[in-house]
Design a protein around this motif. Structure first.
Motif, PDB file in Angstrom:
ATOM      1  N   ARG A  75       0.829  -1.213   0.000  1.00 18.46           N
ATOM      2  CA  ARG A  75       0.000   0.000   0.000  1.00 18.46           C
ATOM      3  C   ARG A  75       0.859   1.256   0.000  1.00 18.46           C
ATOM      4  O   ARG A  75       0.562   2.238  -0.702  1.00 18.46           O
ATOM      5  N   ARG A  76       1.918   1.247   0.809  1.00 16.85           N
ATOM      6  CA  ARG A  76       2.816   2.412   0.849  1.00 16.85           C
ATOM      7  C   ARG A  76       3.455   2.649  -0.513  1.00 16.85           C
ATOM      8  O   ARG A  76       3.556   3.778  -0.988  1.00 16.85           O
ATOM      9  N   LEU A  77       3.897   1.559  -1.166  1.00 19.51           N
ATOM     10  CA  LEU A  77       4.521   1.697  -2.480  1.00 19.51           C
ATOM     11  C   LEU A  77       3.531   2.238  -3.507  1.00 19.51           C
ATOM     12  O   LEU A  77       3.882   3.071  -4.352  1.00 19.51           O
ATOM     13  N   LYS A  78       2.284   1.763  -3.438  1.00 22.08           N
ATOM     14  CA  LYS A  78       1.269   2.253  -4.381  1.00 22.08           C
ATOM     15  C   LYS A  78       0.979   3.718  -4.157  1.00 22.08           C
ATOM     16  O   LYS A  78       0.830   4.504  -5.104  1.00 22.08           O
ATOM     17  N   ARG A  79       0.912   4.137  -2.875  1.00 20.33           N
ATOM     18  CA  ARG A  79       0.678   5.562  -2.582  1.00 20.33           C
ATOM     19  C   ARG A  79       1.839   6.416  -3.091  1.00 20.33           C
ATOM     20  O   ARG A  79       1.627   7.504  -3.648  1.00 20.33           O
ATOM     21  N   ALA A  80       3.064   5.920  -2.885  1.00 16.56           N
ATOM     22  CA  ALA A  80       4.231   6.676  -3.340  1.00 16.56           C
ATOM     23  C   ALA A  80       4.223   6.789  -4.868  1.00 16.56           C
ATOM     24  O   ALA A  80       4.540   7.844  -5.440  1.00 16.56           O
ATOM     25  N   GLU A  81       3.842   5.709  -5.543  1.00 15.67           N
ATOM     26  CA  GLU A  81       3.780   5.719  -7.002  1.00 15.67           C
ATOM     27  C   GLU A  81       2.716   6.701  -7.496  1.00 15.67           C
ATOM     28  O   GLU A  81       2.939   7.464  -8.446  1.00 15.67           O
ATOM     29  N   GLU A  82       1.563   6.713  -6.818  1.00 13.05           N
ATOM     30  CA  GLU A  82       0.500   7.645  -7.191  1.00 13.05           C
ATOM     31  C   GLU A  82       0.933   9.085  -6.949  1.00 13.05           C
ATOM     32  O   GLU A  82       0.625   9.989  -7.731  1.00 13.05           O
ATOM     33  N   ALA A  83       1.667   9.299  -5.862  1.00 16.27           N
ATOM     34  CA  ALA A  83       2.149  10.654  -5.564  1.00 16.27           C
ATOM     35  C   ALA A  83       3.124  11.108  -6.644  1.00 16.27           C
ATOM     36  O   ALA A  83       3.088  12.283  -7.072  1.00 16.27           O
ATOM     37  N   ARG A  84       4.000  10.223  -7.104  1.00 16.48           N
ATOM     38  CA  ARG A  84       4.941  10.576  -8.171  1.00 16.48           C
ATOM     39  C   ARG A  84       4.194  10.902  -9.469  1.00 16.48           C
ATOM     40  O   ARG A  84       4.571  11.830 -10.190  1.00 16.48           O
ATOM     41  N   LYS A  85       3.114  10.136  -9.747  1.00 18.43           N
ATOM     42  CA  LYS A  85       2.345  10.378 -10.969  1.00 18.43           C
ATOM     43  C   LYS A  85       1.664  11.746 -10.910  1.00 18.43           C
ATOM     44  O   LYS A  85       1.642  12.491 -11.889  1.00 18.43           O
ATOM     45  N   THR A  86       1.113  12.088  -9.736  1.00 23.49           N
ATOM     46  CA  THR A  86       0.431  13.385  -9.623  1.00 23.49           C
ATOM     47  C   THR A  86       1.441  14.537  -9.719  1.00 23.49           C
ATOM     48  O   THR A  86       1.135  15.584 -10.276  1.00 23.49           O
ATOM     49  N   GLU A  87       2.670  14.321  -9.188  1.00 19.06           N
ATOM     50  CA  GLU A  87       3.709  15.363  -9.288  1.00 19.06           C
ATOM     51  C   GLU A  87       4.146  15.558 -10.737  1.00 19.06           C
ATOM     52  O   GLU A  87       4.340  16.659 -11.203  1.00 19.06           O
ATOM     53  N   SER A  88       4.294  14.414 -11.444  1.00 14.60           N
ATOM     54  CA  SER A  88       4.735  14.531 -12.841  1.00 14.60           C
ATOM     55  C   SER A  88       3.625  15.137 -13.710  1.00 14.60           C
ATOM     56  O   SER A  88       3.913  15.840 -14.679  1.00 14.60           O
ATOM     57  N   ASP A  89       2.374  14.868 -13.368  1.00 16.65           N
ATOM     58  CA  ASP A  89       1.252  15.462 -14.100  1.00 16.65           C
ATOM     59  C   ASP A  89       1.164  16.967 -13.824  1.00 16.65           C
ATOM     60  O   ASP A  89       0.751  17.735 -14.700  1.00 16.65           O
ATOM     61  N   ALA A  90       1.526  17.380 -12.635  1.00 16.60           N
ATOM     62  CA  ALA A  90       1.430  18.784 -12.258  1.00 16.60           C
ATOM     63  C   ALA A  90       2.492  19.612 -12.981  1.00 16.60           C
ATOM     64  O   ALA A  90       2.306  20.801 -13.231  1.00 16.60           O
ATOM     65  N   GLU A  91       3.610  19.006 -13.336  1.00 17.59           N
ATOM     66  CA  GLU A  91       4.669  19.762 -14.014  1.00 17.59           C
ATOM     67  C   GLU A  91       4.376  19.994 -15.427  1.00 17.59           C
ATOM     68  O   GLU A  91       3.865  20.454 -16.170  1.00 17.59           O
TER      69      GLU A  91
END
Length: 91
Positions: A75-91
């Motif tokens: 679950r932690r890894l999935k949350r971290a992956e989702e956070a990276r995706k949202t950061e890359s989408d924001a840029e």
């Protein structure tokens, strides 16, 4: 017109030494006792209510089983992956 069956008559009454049913049930290896035991152990059909209640309990048990360290790590890894995706989408 019906036929009349012959009757077997004897001058002496026939007394057989047959064990009573209670005696048969007392013996654990007798046919009667095995039959009664199997009837008691026979699978009984459950009502719709009981089936639904067991399904709810099973769902709760599945969720409780997944509270393990490995599941938490995934679950932690999935949350971290989702956070990276949202950061890359924001840029």
């Amino acid at each position: 017109m019906s036929r009349i069956k012959k009757k077997r008559t004897s001058p002496r009454p026939i007394f057989l030494d047959i064990p009573r049913r209670s005696e048969k049930l007392a013996d654990p290896d007798s046919y009667e006792s095995r039959r009664r035991r199997n009837l008691e152990q026979k699978k009984k059909h459950k009502s719709v209510y009981e089936k639904a209640r067991e399904a709810e309990q099973a769902d709760g048990a599945v969720q409780q089983q997944r509270n393990t360290p490995l599941a938490d790590k995934i679950r932690r890894l999935k949350r971290a992956e989702e956070a990276r995706k949202t950061e890359s989408d924001a840029e």
